[in-house]
Design a protein around this motif. Structure first.
Motif, PDB file in Angstrom:
ATOM      1  N   SER A   5       0.975  -1.169   0.231  1.00  0.00           N
ATOM      2  CA  SER A   5       0.175   0.123   0.041  1.00  0.00           C
ATOM      3  C   SER A   5       0.930   1.182   0.098  1.00  0.00           C
ATOM      4  O   SER A   5       0.372   2.255  -0.107  1.00  0.00           O
ATOM      5  CB  SER A   5      -0.945   0.031   1.309  1.00  0.00           C
ATOM      6  OG  SER A   5      -0.074  -0.150   2.359  1.00  0.00           O
ATOM      7  N   GLU A   9      -0.450   4.602  -1.886  1.00  0.00           N
ATOM      8  CA  GLU A   9      -0.694   5.925  -1.195  1.00  0.00           C
ATOM      9  C   GLU A   9       0.147   6.859  -1.826  1.00  0.00           C
ATOM     10  O   GLU A   9      -0.493   8.145  -2.061  1.00  0.00           O
ATOM     11  CB  GLU A   9      -0.175   5.970   0.259  1.00  0.00           C
ATOM     12  CG  GLU A   9      -1.446   5.206   1.060  1.00  0.00           C
ATOM     13  CD  GLU A   9      -1.212   4.842   2.603  1.00  0.00           C
ATOM     14  OE1 GLU A   9      -0.290   5.642   2.956  1.00  0.00           O
ATOM     15  OE2 GLU A   9      -1.638   3.727   2.947  1.00  0.00           O
ATOM     16  N   ARG A  12      -1.344   7.975  -5.072  1.00  0.00           N
ATOM     17  CA  ARG A  12      -2.872   8.516  -4.812  1.00  0.00           C
ATOM     18  C   ARG A  12      -2.557   9.914  -4.441  1.00  0.00           C
ATOM     19  O   ARG A  12      -3.321  10.829  -5.012  1.00  0.00           O
ATOM     20  CB  ARG A  12      -3.492   7.887  -3.756  1.00  0.00           C
ATOM     21  CG  ARG A  12      -4.908   8.331  -3.417  1.00  0.00           C
ATOM     22  CD  ARG A  12      -5.826   7.446  -2.794  1.00  0.00           C
ATOM     23  NE  ARG A  12      -5.507   6.899  -1.649  1.00  0.00           N
ATOM     24  CZ  ARG A  12      -4.954   5.722  -1.238  1.00  0.00           C
ATOM     25  NH1 ARG A  12      -4.752   4.688  -2.173  1.00  0.00           N
ATOM     26  NH2 ARG A  12      -4.674   5.373   0.308  1.00  0.00           N
ATOM     27  N   THR A  13      -1.734  10.291  -3.567  1.00  0.00           N
ATOM     28  CA  THR A  13      -1.334  11.838  -3.151  1.00  0.00           C
ATOM     29  C   THR A  13      -0.961  12.335  -4.641  1.00  0.00           C
ATOM     30  O   THR A  13      -1.283  13.411  -4.802  1.00  0.00           O
ATOM     31  CB  THR A  13      -0.128  11.764  -2.455  1.00  0.00           C
ATOM     32  OG1 THR A  13      -0.818  10.912  -1.026  1.00  0.00           O
ATOM     33  CG2 THR A  13      -0.039  13.125  -1.953  1.00  0.00           C
ATOM     34  N   PRO A  38      -9.035   4.376  -1.927  1.00  0.00           N
ATOM     35  CA  PRO A  38      -8.032   3.571  -2.771  1.00  0.00           C
ATOM     36  C   PRO A  38      -8.386   3.036  -4.046  1.00  0.00           C
ATOM     37  O   PRO A  38      -9.094   1.882  -4.399  1.00  0.00           O
ATOM     38  CB  PRO A  38      -7.783   2.155  -1.791  1.00  0.00           C
ATOM     39  CG  PRO A  38      -9.240   1.819  -1.089  1.00  0.00           C
ATOM     40  CD  PRO A  38     -10.000   3.361  -1.062  1.00  0.00           C
TER      41      PRO A  38
END
Ligand code: SAM
Length: 413
Positions: A5, A9, A12-13, A38
């Motif tokens: 993950s 992450e 995604r940011t 997610p």
């Protein structure tokens, strides 16, 4: 494949940062949703980088012809439509076309006091959405298997509809199940051009607040409506009609054997300047409007349209003219190529409307109205009227006098 993950992450940011920078995300609620959900868990078949690419959809289902029928839509398009919807905490939101991810974003936005229901016609898609929403903890989102043409069974009204599939019409169920002050965001096809239109309900009519360029897989089921394609020069060149199928299609045989008439307009565009207003203006102004596509495998280079996949074209009997473009020192200039016995006149009409857009409407956004199909002409505002099965759509331009620009019947084919 198990994906750790930490990179997800970070990606995604980075995706959310990019969408904010590019202006696709404008509000705190939408930003928070994109930073939270997610996305990769709703697109497990895609490599992480693809799942988090800001401008990429992830196809999830194809039909027997290899055409995509379902996808997790591109983040920039989802952000744009969520901003158009302006959903608030506590609202009831309905989504047409499921995937799971967008419904999860909506669930974040409306929060525990709100509700989200998503409907899909395809059992595989609805099943997958249910599974992925459960796996990510969005148990409260309702997933319904149905043809959305008939709205949502056993559901009252919603404050917002977000339609995530390309629609040609607006079925009555969508307004019947919309709150009095509700909003419908729908990728609506008008004369072959698709715009994500945010419509506010005003009694029995809908009035646009904004419209944005977008592309979506097309609606299946009872509301399916395909454009008609006229192939010329073998299959090299296709003309696509949502309406206005030519009275004598054979009259165009040999049209490209005539000499090209070439005209330049003096109308220029800067690099990357959006052309959405210009396209909508021409679609509203021209009776013989259609879109030209050139088959890349059969392309002999005979025609040089501005856009080889969907190029603005004006047809008049046995002659046509299409939009062309050439580079200038600081951008590009629009031109027109005409063919056929009447090439001069058809090309002049297209040139004239391009100049009119430049002179009178370059800064304008049209207002788009949707009225019940039974509304008499006299009760419609001025503008281009497109009559569909359930609605009369009116594209209305500011500063354009009172006269209607004409009526087109898209449903009669
Ligand atoms: C682009 S996908 C939806 C993307 C999704 N909202 C997401 O989270 O990214 C479009 C979906 O619309 C569905 N669809 C097509 N016609 C439909 C109809 N008449 N009623 C309900 N769903 C439909 C397709 O099966 C497909 O899954």
């Amino acid at each position: 494949m198990t994906q750790s993950s930490a990179p997800a992450e970070e990606l995604r940011t980075a995706m959310a940062d990019q969408l904010v920078r590019e202006g696709a995300i404008r509000s705190k609620q939408v930003e928070a949703a994109f930073r939270t959900v997610p996305r990769h868990e709703f697109a497990p078949e895609a490599p992480l980088v693809q799942a988090y690419a800001a401008h990429e959809a992830v196809p999830t289902k194809k039909n027997e012809h290899g055409i995509t029928t379902s996808s997790v839509s591109a983040p920039d398009v989802q952000a744009m439509m969520l901003e158009q919807a302006e959903a608030q905490a506590g609202m009831r939101v309905g989504e047409i076309g499921s995937g799971g991810y967008n419904a999860a974003l909506m669930a974040e936005i409306v929060g525990p006091a709100g509700s989200v229901v998503t409907v899909d016609i395809d059992p595989d898609v609805a099943g997958r959405a249910r599974e992925l929403l459960d796996a990510t903890g969005y148990h409260g989102v309702r997933v319904v298997l149905a043809d959305a043409e008939h709205g949502l069974p056993d559901t009252g009204t919603v404050d917002r509809w977000i339609v995530t599939v390309g629609a040609w019409d607006i079925p009555p169920a969508w307004t019947d199940q919309l709150a009095e002050d509700g909003r419908l965001v729908v990728p609506l096809r008008m004369r072959g051009l698709t715009r994500s239109v945010a419509f506010d309900r005003d009694g029995d009519r809908l009035v646009s607040r904004s419209s944005e360029v977008c592309g979506f897989v097309t609606m299946q089921g009872e509301g399916e409506h395909n454009a008609r394609l006229l192939l010329i020069r073998g299959k090299e060149i296709g003309l696509r009609f949502d309406d206005g199928w030519p009275a004598d299609p054979d009259a165009l045989n040999g049209v490209f054997d005539t000499d090209r008439v070439e005209k330049w307009t003096g109308v220029t565009v800067a690099p990357a300047e959006p052309l959405k207003g210009m396209q909508m203006w021409l679609a509203s102004a021209l009776d013989g409007f259609c879109l030209m596509a050139v088959d890349p495998e059969l392309d002999t280079g005979l025609v040089a349209p501005q856009n080889k996949r969907a190029n603005i074209t004006l047809l008049d009997g046995d002659s046509l003219a299409y939009l062309a473009i050439r580079r200038t020192a600081d951008g590009a200039e629009f031109g027109v190529h005409g063919y056929g016995p009447n090439a001069e006149a058809v090309a002049d009409t297209l040139v004239e409307e391009l100049r009119k857009w430049d002179r009178d409407h370059r800064q304008d956004e049209p207002v788009i109205y949707a009225y019940p199909a039974s509304t008499p002409e006299a009760d419609l505002p001025a503008g281009r009227v497109i009559t569909k099965r359930h609605r009369r759509i009116v594209i209305s331009w500011p500063h354009e006098g009172q006269a209607s620009k004409g009526t087109i019947d898209e449903k009669e084919k």
